[in-house]
Design a protein around this motif. Structure first.
Motif, PDB file in Angstrom:
ATOM      1  N   CYS A 132       0.837  -1.079  -0.082  1.00  0.00           N
ATOM      2  CA  CYS A 132      -0.027  -0.005  -0.179  1.00  0.00           C
ATOM      3  C   CYS A 132       0.884   1.252   0.192  1.00  0.00           C
ATOM      4  O   CYS A 132       2.195   1.167  -0.141  1.00  0.00           O
ATOM      5  CB  CYS A 132      -0.860  -0.002   1.021  1.00  0.00           C
ATOM      6  SG  CYS A 132      -0.329  -0.201   2.813  1.00  0.00           S
ATOM      7  N   VAL A 133       0.212   2.413  -0.019  1.00  0.00           N
ATOM      8  CA  VAL A 133       0.828   3.739  -0.289  1.00  0.00           C
ATOM      9  C   VAL A 133       1.910   3.944   0.711  1.00  0.00           C
ATOM     10  O   VAL A 133       1.957   3.382   2.263  1.00  0.00           O
ATOM     11  CB  VAL A 133      -0.102   4.685  -0.257  1.00  0.00           C
ATOM     12  CG1 VAL A 133      -0.559   5.192   1.344  1.00  0.00           C
ATOM     13  CG2 VAL A 133       0.226   6.123  -0.634  1.00  0.00           C
ATOM     14  N   ASN A 134       3.010   4.662   0.349  1.00  0.00           N
ATOM     15  CA  ASN A 134       4.130   4.841   1.035  1.00  0.00           C
ATOM     16  C   ASN A 134       3.874   5.610   2.455  1.00  0.00           C
ATOM     17  O   ASN A 134       3.286   6.576   2.380  1.00  0.00           O
ATOM     18  CB  ASN A 134       5.113   5.885   0.151  1.00  0.00           C
ATOM     19  CG  ASN A 134       6.575   5.866   0.830  1.00  0.00           C
ATOM     20  OD1 ASN A 134       6.538   6.595   2.028  1.00  0.00           O
ATOM     21  ND2 ASN A 134       7.691   5.605   0.342  1.00  0.00           N
ATOM     22  N   PRO A 135       4.511   5.104   3.568  1.00  0.00           N
ATOM     23  CA  PRO A 135       4.058   6.040   4.617  1.00  0.00           C
ATOM     24  C   PRO A 135       4.269   7.482   4.678  1.00  0.00           C
ATOM     25  O   PRO A 135       3.560   8.011   5.445  1.00  0.00           O
ATOM     26  CB  PRO A 135       4.848   5.071   5.881  1.00  0.00           C
ATOM     27  CG  PRO A 135       5.699   4.189   5.146  1.00  0.00           C
ATOM     28  CD  PRO A 135       5.356   4.112   3.797  1.00  0.00           C
ATOM     29  N   LEU A 136       5.411   7.769   3.970  1.00  0.00           N
ATOM     30  CA  LEU A 136       5.451   9.215   4.093  1.00  0.00           C
ATOM     31  C   LEU A 136       4.673  10.237   3.498  1.00  0.00           C
ATOM     32  O   LEU A 136       4.667  11.322   3.483  1.00  0.00           O
ATOM     33  CB  LEU A 136       7.118   9.704   3.913  1.00  0.00           C
ATOM     34  CG  LEU A 136       8.002   9.248   4.845  1.00  0.00           C
ATOM     35  CD1 LEU A 136       9.578   9.589   4.480  1.00  0.00           C
ATOM     36  CD2 LEU A 136       7.903  10.115   6.186  1.00  0.00           C
ATOM     37  N   ALA A 137       3.872   9.587   2.619  1.00  0.00           N
ATOM     38  CA  ALA A 137       2.673  10.196   1.681  1.00  0.00           C
ATOM     39  C   ALA A 137       1.492  10.532   2.655  1.00  0.00           C
ATOM     40  O   ALA A 137       0.764  11.315   2.391  1.00  0.00           O
ATOM     41  CB  ALA A 137       2.414   9.333   0.690  1.00  0.00           C
ATOM     42  N   LEU A 138       1.500  10.073   3.680  1.00  0.00           N
ATOM     43  CA  LEU A 138       0.054   9.990   4.720  1.00  0.00           C
ATOM     44  C   LEU A 138      -0.044  11.518   4.864  1.00  0.00           C
ATOM     45  O   LEU A 138      -1.318  12.072   5.021  1.00  0.00           O
ATOM     46  CB  LEU A 138       0.435   9.183   6.048  1.00  0.00           C
ATOM     47  CG  LEU A 138      -0.479   7.935   5.554  1.00  0.00           C
ATOM     48  CD1 LEU A 138      -2.049   8.035   5.542  1.00  0.00           C
ATOM     49  CD2 LEU A 138       0.109   7.283   4.258  1.00  0.00           C
ATOM     50  N   PRO A 139       1.013  12.460   5.223  1.00  0.00           N
ATOM     51  CA  PRO A 139       0.500  13.744   5.950  1.00  0.00           C
ATOM     52  C   PRO A 139       0.128  14.496   4.756  1.00  0.00           C
ATOM     53  O   PRO A 139      -1.025  15.503   4.798  1.00  0.00           O
ATOM     54  CB  PRO A 139       2.042  14.383   6.327  1.00  0.00           C
ATOM     55  CG  PRO A 139       2.883  13.017   6.803  1.00  0.00           C
ATOM     56  CD  PRO A 139       2.436  11.856   5.814  1.00  0.00           C
ATOM     57  N   ASP A 140       0.765  14.249   3.423  1.00  0.00           N
ATOM     58  CA  ASP A 140      -0.073  15.023   2.154  1.00  0.00           C
ATOM     59  C   ASP A 140      -1.488  14.599   1.951  1.00  0.00           C
ATOM     60  O   ASP A 140      -2.306  15.287   1.503  1.00  0.00           O
ATOM     61  CB  ASP A 140       1.083  14.925   1.008  1.00  0.00           C
ATOM     62  CG  ASP A 140       0.501  15.434  -0.138  1.00  0.00           C
ATOM     63  OD1 ASP A 140       0.471  16.921   0.273  1.00  0.00           O
ATOM     64  OD2 ASP A 140       0.444  15.128  -1.070  1.00  0.00           O
ATOM     65  N   ILE A 141      -1.377  13.171   2.047  1.00  0.00           N
ATOM     66  CA  ILE A 141      -3.062  12.687   1.914  1.00  0.00           C
ATOM     67  C   ILE A 141      -3.618  13.521   2.930  1.00  0.00           C
ATOM     68  O   ILE A 141      -4.809  13.818   2.816  1.00  0.00           O
ATOM     69  CB  ILE A 141      -3.048  11.119   1.974  1.00  0.00           C
ATOM     70  CG1 ILE A 141      -2.024  10.559   0.799  1.00  0.00           C
ATOM     71  CG2 ILE A 141      -4.233  10.631   1.658  1.00  0.00           C
ATOM     72  CD1 ILE A 141      -1.929   8.962   0.903  1.00  0.00           C
ATOM     73  N   ALA A 142      -3.463  13.107   4.255  1.00  0.00           N
ATOM     74  CA  ALA A 142      -4.354  13.773   5.217  1.00  0.00           C
ATOM     75  C   ALA A 142      -4.716  15.442   4.922  1.00  0.00           C
ATOM     76  O   ALA A 142      -5.721  15.789   5.016  1.00  0.00           O
ATOM     77  CB  ALA A 142      -3.731  13.368   6.511  1.00  0.00           C
ATOM     78  N   ALA A 143      -3.598  16.152   4.564  1.00  0.00           N
ATOM     79  CA  ALA A 143      -3.879  17.633   4.196  1.00  0.00           C
ATOM     80  C   ALA A 143      -4.638  17.895   3.142  1.00  0.00           C
ATOM     81  O   ALA A 143      -5.674  18.717   3.347  1.00  0.00           O
ATOM     82  CB  ALA A 143      -2.487  18.158   4.259  1.00  0.00           C
ATOM     83  N   ARG A 144      -4.529  17.236   2.302  1.00  0.00           N
ATOM     84  CA  ARG A 144      -5.157  17.439   0.867  1.00  0.00           C
ATOM     85  C   ARG A 144      -6.548  16.856   0.971  1.00  0.00           C
ATOM     86  O   ARG A 144      -7.206  17.446   0.078  1.00  0.00           O
ATOM     87  CB  ARG A 144      -4.588  17.031  -0.144  1.00  0.00           C
ATOM     88  CG  ARG A 144      -3.230  17.712  -0.663  1.00  0.00           C
ATOM     89  CD  ARG A 144      -2.311  17.264  -1.575  1.00  0.00           C
ATOM     90  NE  ARG A 144      -2.889  17.095  -2.949  1.00  0.00           N
ATOM     91  CZ  ARG A 144      -2.368  16.367  -3.906  1.00  0.00           C
ATOM     92  NH1 ARG A 144      -1.199  15.607  -3.769  1.00  0.00           N
ATOM     93  NH2 ARG A 144      -3.011  16.412  -5.166  1.00  0.00           N
ATOM     94  N   SER A 145      -7.053  16.192   1.945  1.00  0.00           N
ATOM     95  CA  SER A 145      -8.322  15.478   1.926  1.00  0.00           C
ATOM     96  C   SER A 145      -9.011  16.257   3.076  1.00  0.00           C
ATOM     97  O   SER A 145     -10.253  16.124   3.309  1.00  0.00           O
ATOM     98  CB  SER A 145      -8.241  14.099   2.117  1.00  0.00           C
ATOM     99  OG  SER A 145      -7.682  13.742   3.400  1.00  0.00           O
ATOM    100  N   GLY A 146      -8.473  17.224   3.764  1.00  0.00           N
ATOM    101  CA  GLY A 146      -9.195  17.831   5.024  1.00  0.00           C
ATOM    102  C   GLY A 146      -9.310  17.132   6.215  1.00  0.00           C
ATOM    103  O   GLY A 146      -9.878  17.300   6.942  1.00  0.00           O
ATOM    104  N   ALA A 147      -8.397  15.910   6.346  1.00  0.00           N
ATOM    105  CA  ALA A 147      -8.449  15.245   7.600  1.00  0.00           C
ATOM    106  C   ALA A 147      -7.508  16.204   8.610  1.00  0.00           C
ATOM    107  O   ALA A 147      -6.983  17.163   8.353  1.00  0.00           O
ATOM    108  CB  ALA A 147      -7.632  13.850   7.158  1.00  0.00           C
ATOM    109  N   ASP A 148      -7.548  15.679  10.060  1.00  0.00           N
ATOM    110  CA  ASP A 148      -7.222  16.194  10.970  1.00  0.00           C
ATOM    111  C   ASP A 148      -5.738  15.609  11.557  1.00  0.00           C
ATOM    112  O   ASP A 148      -4.960  16.499  12.118  1.00  0.00           O
ATOM    113  CB  ASP A 148      -8.099  16.292  12.171  1.00  0.00           C
ATOM    114  CG  ASP A 148      -9.404  17.007  11.773  1.00  0.00           C
ATOM    115  OD1 ASP A 148      -9.363  18.080  11.729  1.00  0.00           O
ATOM    116  OD2 ASP A 148     -10.199  16.086  11.411  1.00  0.00           O
TER     117      ASP A 148
END
Ligand code: G3H
Length: 251
Positions: A132-148
């Motif tokens: 699955c998706v690279n762990p270091l991509a998570l902050p950008d995924i969270a930010a661009r989706s409006g997650a907290d």
């Protein structure tokens, strides 16, 4: 640093309630359905009723597939059942764009119902083992989706730990990226007391734990014990004191 503990049942949540002064977030999970296995809506509701009202209840929506509609509906189920932290494990997402699509749907479903609820986009430190998706991509995924919040856990619970897969310097980068986007950074994955010094040093906001506070350190066969929660908290507090003593005095 906040302490998130993951009971798997109402009985275990009652043990968490006995240790309520030592923990910050009660995270409803069903470990036999996976690392972020989702529990039943009625269990979330009963646990919400069983723990002190001041303690937020979190719920995992599962190790989810790349199916934004399905996942959004499940996330709504968790928030309707009383959880105010909604955690999604992006197990079936192989690219950041897929993760963003799933998380945008979750954020909308959750916040339309309860705007103050917090949405947590979780990836896996051992993503290379499950594709699955690279762990270091998570902050950008969270930010661009409006997650907290952006979170890492381990997908495969085989005794390996967070730092076996993402060493402390890369976890520090994860935290830095999350903070740069105004997100909370949460870290988990068979974390033990020995991991608390680096987790504190790098500025982790939330540490998620189950195995370390279960009898015998066994997240499956053991049960959460209040004295183990208290001991874990004592070590967290000790590390926090030691860390603040090393910071330069300003002013
Ligand atoms: O969210 C936290 C997890 O429940 C961590 O569980 P674990 O410490 O057994 O890996």
């Amino acid at each position: 640093m906040l302490l998130l503990i993951s009971p798997d049942s109402v009985e275990e949540a009652l043990d968490c309630a006995k240790a309520a002064e030592y923990l910050d977030i009660v995270d409803v999970k069903k470990p036999d359905e996976g690392s972020l296995g989702a529990n039943f809506p009625w269990v979330i509701r009963e646990i919400r009723d069983a723990v002190p009202a001041a303690k937020p209840v979190s719920a995992t929506v599962g190790d989810v597939p790349y199916k934004p509609g399905t996942v959004a509906q499940a996330a709504l189920g968790a928030v309707v059942s009383g959880a105010t932290y909604i955690k999604v494990g992006l197990y079936g997402c192989t690219t950041p764009d897929q993760g963003i699509e799933v998380m945008r749907a979750v954020v909308r479903a959750v916040k339309d119902h309860r705007p103050e609820a917090l949405v947590v986009a979780s990836g896996y430190a051992d993503a290379h083992r499950v594709g699955c998706v690279n762990p270091l991509a998570l902050p950008d995924i969270a930010a661009r989706s409006g997650a907290d919040a952006a979170m890492l856990d381990t997908a495969i619970k085989d005794g390996t730990r967070l730092f076996d897969h993402v060493p402390p310097d890369l976890c520090a980068e994860f935290v830095r990226l999350a903070h740069a986007s105004g997100l909370l950074a949460a870290l988990a994955g068979s974390v033990k007391q020995a991991d608390l010094a680096p987790l504190t040093r790098i500025g982790t906001d939330i540490v998620g734990v189950r195995g370390a506070v279960c009898e015998g350190g066994d997240r499956n066969a053991g049960r959460i014990r209040p004295h183990l929660v208290a001991a874990f908290r004592a070590e967290m507090d000790r590390q926090a004191r030691e860390h603040s003593a090393t910071l330069p005095v300003v002013g």
